[in-house]
Design an enzyme around this catalytic site. Sequence first.
Site, PDB file in Angstrom:
ATOM      1  N   HIS A 174      27.605  -4.924   5.338  1.00  0.00           N
ATOM      2  CA  HIS A 174      28.615  -5.928   5.566  1.00  0.00           C
ATOM      3  C   HIS A 174      28.634  -7.049   4.857  1.00  0.00           C
ATOM      4  O   HIS A 174      27.139  -7.527   4.475  1.00  0.00           O
ATOM      5  CB  HIS A 174      28.394  -6.550   7.195  1.00  0.00           C
ATOM      6  N   CYS A 199      34.474  -4.939  11.509  1.00  0.00           N
ATOM      7  CA  CYS A 199      33.904  -3.800  11.096  1.00  0.00           C
ATOM      8  C   CYS A 199      34.097  -2.677  11.823  1.00  0.00           C
ATOM      9  O   CYS A 199      34.360  -1.136  11.193  1.00  0.00           O
ATOM     10  CB  CYS A 199      32.289  -3.796  11.086  1.00  0.00           C
TER      11      CYS A 199
END
Length: 646
Positions: free
Chosen positions: A517, A337
């Site tokens: 995500h 991320c």
Amino acid sequence: MAEVRLPDGRELAVEPGEKAGQVAEKIGKRLARDAVVAKLDGEVVDLGSPVDGAGSGDAPLFEVVTADSPDGLYVLRHSTAHAMAQAITELYPGSKLSIGPPIQDGFYYDIDVAGRLTDDDLPGIEERMREILSRDLPIERRETSREEAEELFGDNPYKMELIRELPDGGISVYKQGDFYDLCRGPHVPSTGRLGSFKLLNLAGAYWRGDENNPMLTRIYGTAWPTEKELKGYLNRLEEARARDHRQIGKDLDLFTFSPEVGAGIPLFLPKGETLRHEMESYVREVQTRHGYDHVWTGHLVNERLYERSGHLEHYRDAMFPPMTDGETSYRLKPMNCPSHMTLFNARAHSYRDLPVRYAEFATLYRYEKSGELNGLTRVRSLTQDDAHVFCTAEQIQEEFARALEIIREVLDTYGLADYSVRLSLRDPDAAKYIADDEKWTRAEAALREALDAAGISYEAVEGEAAFYGPKADFMAKDVLGREWQLSTIQVDFIQPGRLGCEYTGEDGEKHTPVLLHRAVTGTTERFMAVLIEQFGGAFPTWLSPVQAVVVPVSDEHLEYARRVEGELAGRGVRVEVDDSENTMQKKIRLNARQKVPYQLIVGGREAEEEKVNVRRRGQKTGEDANLSDFADDVVAEIAARDSYGQ
């Protein structure tokens, strides 16, 4: 007289001091015989606990809990763990008990055993446990003071450590015969009420999971209300052993591990790499169809990026130690991320660009403890089908639905259609989460709304969120009924702001995007282990590393076998010729063990007629087919991605 409410809405009078078991007796004698514990306003209590009814206002809800319910099974297994601990202390005097909780399908107890214990000793322990059951010892709860508890367990350092951590007035012990154990309970009323059990295996376990603490002996067992249920479970265990991905991976030449490379780092052989490639290519194809762009961000990251994102503070224990170059420290990448947010920041964005969808099959590195490594299911180098969606708050539901559609399609294709959803929330009292109540509230509300809009039922669980946001975890069941956490969709209002992610809104002002995500199959390695066990190594044709093997009757038929191979390979089929010195029958047997979907037997007649004798996996006889027709059929089967194959 006071009253309690029953599940059917009736109210039942109870006398002062009346026990839960006595109240169960009033409801029905058979129900009382089957009861193991009770519930009072949702709290599970011993049958020996007093039931305090209400004289006015809302009467408390009273429920009888039997062993065939989830709560009843939990208690049954907990009590069986105590019976095992008692057996150990009787057979091995001087042994020190630590903790013995129930777990899914069974229980374990970590014990500092006085003497040497091996798997061969388990039948003797079981025999003593059965004797303890035959004694039908009452299991009694006692509230004790700290001083009394310390006197009882003064020679046990593990119990003493636990006692020191318990609040005053919150200490209880359970007694059965001469055996005492520190425990919150509840438990069945007597040892004679335990069901059928089996001790399974031994393992080593550090006290409290800390490798600096003593190594204890962990004894695993299972317990069920009836012998029939126990046998059913043991049969499922045998089936699971037959499907063990570690053994099948070895038998099919898929992967290996080597101490020369390092623990937890799988090495994939050609067939295993083919399987990986097919798995990843399929997800890549689906993601591309849904508007995801694939990126690549390497293996190393400047440690400062993880300081800014919050990973260094909240995820440090899972990271490998830093590598230093002058004043800069680098980390092997444990997640994608922060790198994807850096990619987002590499160019300016307007609201017209959103959503931006980045996907990556990146190998990540996590410093798992050596004792927790387990085949492909727990490794130190893992490849994640990771994706991050940068969007506005208004786009969350649409992007969640898109991610959900991808997950459903992929899991259905693999035959993993039986799944549930767990809404993983933070525990507001825990320190492991980034502190920002307002953004946590928004993220949790947004995820609930997305789940509700998609019509998905879910179970909310506190304490399972990522440190930066809540998540929807997809818990899929395989053919053996085992549950795996595979896919996930997470809502993150926190990290984009920490890393300076911005877009220009319709109002001309700068705004911070929301970050979703998302992983479809989780990690390639773990998902491969699930698939190996799901299919028992007999993969559907589209996924099989070798889809067909040509078996010549004798060497004089090798030339035609090669022609068959060339025809099929030219159509995209993964095909081999077995040109070993083995006899035809032995070739057939060996290739059957390799679980190849098709064996094509060719001899003089097949060569003359441009045919193949097709033996499908699992069949003992073959059937003739024109080579061109077989090629058309197998190519169509591969393209269809049939979940179950032959």
